[in-house]
Design a protein around this motif. Sequence first.
Motif, short mmCIF file in Angstrom:
data_model
loop_
_atom_site.label_atom_id
_atom_site.label_comp_id
_atom_site.label_asym_id
_atom_site.label_seq_id
_atom_site.Cartn_x
_atom_site.Cartn_y
_atom_site.Cartn_z
N PRO A 383 0.82 -1.21 0.00
CA PRO A 383 0.00 0.00 0.00
C PRO A 383 0.86 1.26 0.00
O PRO A 383 2.05 1.22 0.32
N CYS A 384 0.22 2.38 -0.35
CA CYS A 384 0.89 3.68 -0.27
C CYS A 384 -0.14 4.75 0.00
O CYS A 384 -1.34 4.55 -0.21
N VAL A 385 0.33 5.90 0.46
CA VAL A 385 -0.54 7.04 0.78
C VAL A 385 -0.23 8.16 -0.19
O VAL A 385 0.95 8.48 -0.42
N VAL A 386 -1.26 8.77 -0.74
CA VAL A 386 -1.10 9.95 -1.58
C VAL A 386 -1.60 11.16 -0.80
O VAL A 386 -2.78 11.23 -0.43
N ASP A 387 -0.69 12.09 -0.53
CA ASP A 387 -1.02 13.32 0.20
C ASP A 387 -0.99 14.50 -0.74
O ASP A 387 -0.10 14.60 -1.60
N ALA A 388 -1.94 15.42 -0.55
CA ALA A 388 -1.91 16.70 -1.25
C ALA A 388 -1.55 17.76 -0.23
O ALA A 388 -2.34 18.08 0.66
N TYR A 389 -0.32 18.30 -0.34
CA TYR A 389 0.14 19.36 0.56
C TYR A 389 -0.04 20.71 -0.12
O TYR A 389 0.20 20.84 -1.32
N TYR A 390 -0.42 21.70 0.67
CA TYR A 390 -0.40 23.06 0.13
C TYR A 390 1.03 23.38 -0.31
O TYR A 390 2.00 23.04 0.37
N LEU A 391 1.15 24.02 -1.47
CA LEU A 391 2.46 24.29 -2.04
C LEU A 391 3.32 25.09 -1.06
O LEU A 391 2.87 26.07 -0.48
N GLY A 392 4.54 24.61 -0.87
CA GLY A 392 5.45 25.28 0.05
C GLY A 392 5.47 24.70 1.44
O GLY A 392 6.32 25.08 2.26
N GLU A 393 4.54 23.79 1.75
CA GLU A 393 4.51 23.20 3.09
C GLU A 393 5.30 21.89 3.11
O GLU A 393 5.35 21.17 2.12
N PRO A 394 5.92 21.53 4.25
CA PRO A 394 6.78 20.35 4.34
C PRO A 394 5.99 19.06 4.48
O PRO A 394 4.76 19.07 4.66
N ASN A 395 6.70 17.95 4.47
CA ASN A 395 6.06 16.64 4.55
C ASN A 395 5.41 16.38 5.91
O ASN A 395 4.53 15.52 6.01
N ASP A 396 5.86 17.07 6.97
CA ASP A 396 5.23 16.83 8.27
C ASP A 396 4.03 17.73 8.51
O ASP A 396 3.41 17.68 9.58
N ALA A 397 3.67 18.57 7.53
CA ALA A 397 2.43 19.34 7.63
C ALA A 397 1.24 18.39 7.50
O ALA A 397 1.33 17.33 6.89
#
Length: 443
Positions: A383-397
């Motif tokens: 399995p894997c997770v697809v995250d949508a981060y606001y542009l400019g925010e880091p992976n731990d956001a």
Amino acid sequence: MLARHAVRASFIAALLVCASAAAQSFDPSSLKLLQTMERKPTTLARYQYLVQKVQTLSHDDQLLALQFMAFSQAELGLYDQAVFGFPLKNALPDGFTLPTPTEWKSADAVDAITALAAQRRIVMVNEAHHDGHTRQLTLELLPRLRALGFTYFAAEALGDDDPDLARRGYPVRKSGTEYLRDPMYGDILREAIRLGYTIVPYDNALAGEAREAAQAEALYRKVFAKDPNARLFVHAGYAHIDKAPGRLGKWQPMAMQLEKLTGLVPLSIDQTDFLETGLDSSDAYHRLAHAFPSDKPEILLNRQTGQPWSARPAAYDINVILPATLSIEAFGKYKYGGRLNYEQVGLPHVIDTNEMQRAGWLTLGGKRRPYAIDAALCRGTIPCVVDAYYLGEPNDAIAADRYAFMGPTETSKLYLRPGAYRLRASDGNDRTLSESTIKIAPP
């Protein structure tokens, strides 16, 4: 018995913060399970561990594991699967009868609660930790209560380890417990900060009635002791919002104790006594939803007095009924011959695709738009997770939305507000599998 399960779930987040507190409430095998989960690097890794472990556990530990599996599924964007997997139903009061349309009428929950809150200084809304739908109401109430002069927002999932939260404008993993990893909870915090609320962490690592007392004392100390004229909005779990004993046995709930400390009577709003937990149309929730159909969160008002309906009037003031949204198609709907973008990983161009449907409430009334994704983003790692981060925010956001793919041919959707995002796929060890930039156009 089910009400006791809700009590147990209501303090489960604290166990992730302090294992010594867990020792007061759990036997050694349960404590070992909790400690092993705590060491997992990601929510996906915790979920994978539980799936492998659950069948080997004792009955009590299985119950604990199933709760955490549901929490994990919600945090992975698998909202319907979480509810189906842990169909929590509270035991209703003895002699309880459902309201009827001859005596009661439906009203929009956000509008009606806003009107009722105008004369209050404390408003409390509860959630079921594994049911992301119960976070929508708080999100919608935030701007309405801010306009009434509420300036403090307290969230149970927050911790004290992130003093830069308000300045930064968004939560990160260290901002609180695992529940914050649900994008809906992250959205609540982002909105509260944007609106200018003072953000108040108030939970603790205690258990039982000591936890209720410490929560109330923290709210009093951090808010009313400093600002006697404050107006406070609280987002809590389960029966913490109750103003009388009952759902927590003989314990005095947090809201009851805060009322004693402040002399202010909270407006307490329940979403957990009548929840959609499955497809059984004969249960109390479905009978209510059928008698009072609505496509938005609703409350019931007495046709003669205009007073809101509460199944436990001594404990809380209002029951909110959320519209039915669960669909078995969240587990997959096959569409043969669908085309996935698998060229990047060298797989055939045309394969059988499995559409994983997500709940319609994720549009948040049109504020968010669907964006199609598929398991090709995982580059062959499942399995894997697809995250949508606001542009400019880091992976731990905390992501704007996320979805976990459990099969190699799955497709689904993210629900995102207009703007630019960084799309990242990762595995259970938080290793990046793919990244790209996307833009969501306004409606």
